[in-house]
Enzyme design. Sequence first.
Site, PDB file in Angstrom:
ATOM      1  N   CYS A 148       0.468 -20.684 -26.364  1.00  0.00           N
ATOM      2  CA  CYS A 148      -0.274 -20.418 -27.708  1.00  0.00           C
ATOM      3  C   CYS A 148      -0.935 -21.752 -28.259  1.00  0.00           C
ATOM      4  O   CYS A 148      -0.170 -22.252 -29.002  1.00  0.00           O
ATOM      5  CB  CYS A 148       0.854 -19.764 -28.758  1.00  0.00           C
ATOM      6  N   HIS A 163      -5.513 -14.678 -18.680  1.00  0.00           N
ATOM      7  CA  HIS A 163      -6.984 -14.452 -19.540  1.00  0.00           C
ATOM      8  C   HIS A 163      -7.948 -13.844 -18.488  1.00  0.00           C
ATOM      9  O   HIS A 163      -7.982 -14.304 -17.428  1.00  0.00           O
ATOM     10  CB  HIS A 163      -7.379 -15.894 -20.022  1.00  0.00           C
ATOM     11  N   GLU A 196      -6.201  -9.992 -28.030  1.00  0.00           N
ATOM     12  CA  GLU A 196      -4.732 -10.780 -27.493  1.00  0.00           C
ATOM     13  C   GLU A 196      -3.715 -10.027 -27.090  1.00  0.00           C
ATOM     14  O   GLU A 196      -3.553  -8.874 -27.559  1.00  0.00           O
ATOM     15  CB  GLU A 196      -4.344 -11.676 -28.506  1.00  0.00           C
ATOM     16  N   CYS A 198      -8.197 -17.657 -30.820  1.00  0.00           N
ATOM     17  CA  CYS A 198      -7.167 -17.763 -29.840  1.00  0.00           C
ATOM     18  C   CYS A 198      -7.456 -19.052 -28.994  1.00  0.00           C
ATOM     19  O   CYS A 198      -8.454 -19.299 -28.356  1.00  0.00           O
ATOM     20  CB  CYS A 198      -7.177 -16.506 -28.717  1.00  0.00           C
ATOM     21  N   GLY A 210      -7.210 -18.929 -25.343  1.00  0.00           N
ATOM     22  CA  GLY A 210      -8.382 -18.149 -24.873  1.00  0.00           C
ATOM     23  C   GLY A 210      -9.594 -18.958 -24.824  1.00  0.00           C
ATOM     24  O   GLY A 210     -10.497 -18.806 -24.109  1.00  0.00           O
TER      25      GLY A 210
HETATM   26  N1  API Z   1      -3.181 -17.084 -30.058  1.00  0.00           N
HETATM   27  C1  API Z   1      -2.361 -17.724 -28.981  1.00  0.00           C
HETATM   28  C2  API Z   1      -2.722 -16.991 -27.753  1.00  0.00           C
HETATM   29  C3  API Z   1      -1.571 -16.095 -27.704  1.00  0.00           C
HETATM   30  C4  API Z   1      -1.575 -15.231 -26.366  1.00  0.00           C
HETATM   31  C5  API Z   1      -0.484 -14.424 -26.651  1.00  0.00           C
HETATM   32  N2  API Z   1      -1.372 -13.353 -27.014  1.00  0.00           N
HETATM   33  C6  API Z   1      -0.215 -13.966 -25.062  1.00  0.00           C
HETATM   34  O1  API Z   1       0.545 -13.133 -24.978  1.00  0.00           O
HETATM   35  O2  API Z   1      -0.739 -14.635 -24.056  1.00  0.00           O
HETATM   36  C7  API Z   1      -3.581 -19.160 -28.714  1.00  0.00           C
HETATM   37  O3  API Z   1      -3.756 -19.515 -29.612  1.00  0.00           O
HETATM   38  O4  API Z   1      -3.424 -19.511 -27.522  1.00  0.00           O
END
Ligand code: API
Length: 282
Positions: free
Chosen positions: A76, A158, A207, A216, A219
């Site tokens: 994250c 991703h 997400e 993200c 991401g």
């Molecule tokens: N908001 C997070 C990503 C969370 C990813 C999560 N949704 C997953 O299950 O990989 C970030 O800033 O990287």
Amino acid sequence: MDGLPFWKMHGLGNDFVVLDARERPITIHPDQARRIANRHRGVGFDQLLVIEPTQTPGADVFMRILNADGTESGACGNGTRCVAALVMADTGAETLAVETRAGLLECRTAPGGVTVDMGPARLGWQDIPLAHEADTLHLPVSSGALSDPVGVSMGNPHAIFFVPDAEAVQIDGVGPVLEHDPLFPERANIGVVQVLGRDRLRYRVWERGVGVTQACGSGACAGAVAAIRRGLADRTVFVVLDGGDLLIEWRESDGHVLMTGPAETSFAGILSRDLLDAPKDA
Ligand SMILES: N[C@H](CCC[C@H](N)C(=O)O)C(=O)O
């Protein structure tokens, strides 16, 4: 009122409830996470982050990451900046090593926020992971107008789709379908990228375990890596997210991805016992 102190933080609007378990253990079950994540009955968050002690050599803290649906993530990026900012402000340190399930992330204060070394981009099909061997530069998956994504793991999966107009994508339509595609045994975060220039990408995200978020970090890292692998961008790019910009560098020397951006605290509060003793079906 007895309860559990928390901080509400965000990185470009990607918002977090942060719990500090360095002095005392805190266990949050998935149903409790879902209850706290509820934006009407709980506090609301995209991710819940628990700061825990660690014995791992070289690590200062461990960060546990729970999505709004109660599932765990290995990475994250925005959350790592927030946890690092909180702990560095607390200790006065200028650097911090944050351990996550996906590895050790070196953080340091930077103009305008925090720089995180997100570790190496993982590009192999088993790293993403995929359900079977495939060329991660051209994944065999599509939905609606989206097709032919690049697969990248930053410690979480991703799929990055390149589009001519990111604003035109109905991401809440195709996002959940692609998140659960059988190609992704651990599901996937779904990103769309519009190349604005060799040093500038527009990125929007659905997400895994959350839905559409304002930003993200992992991401943005994956989007930059995907664009560079496709020859569409240079190795240092600004990524423009709904909530603002991140500076991403995919370092040539070791394949690590550096992410720089803000980390902000909205407020501090107390999670009430009612919320924590939520019924198991929450
Ligand atoms: N908001 C997070 C990503 C969370 C990813 C999560 N949704 C997953 O299950 O990989 C970030 O800033 O990287």
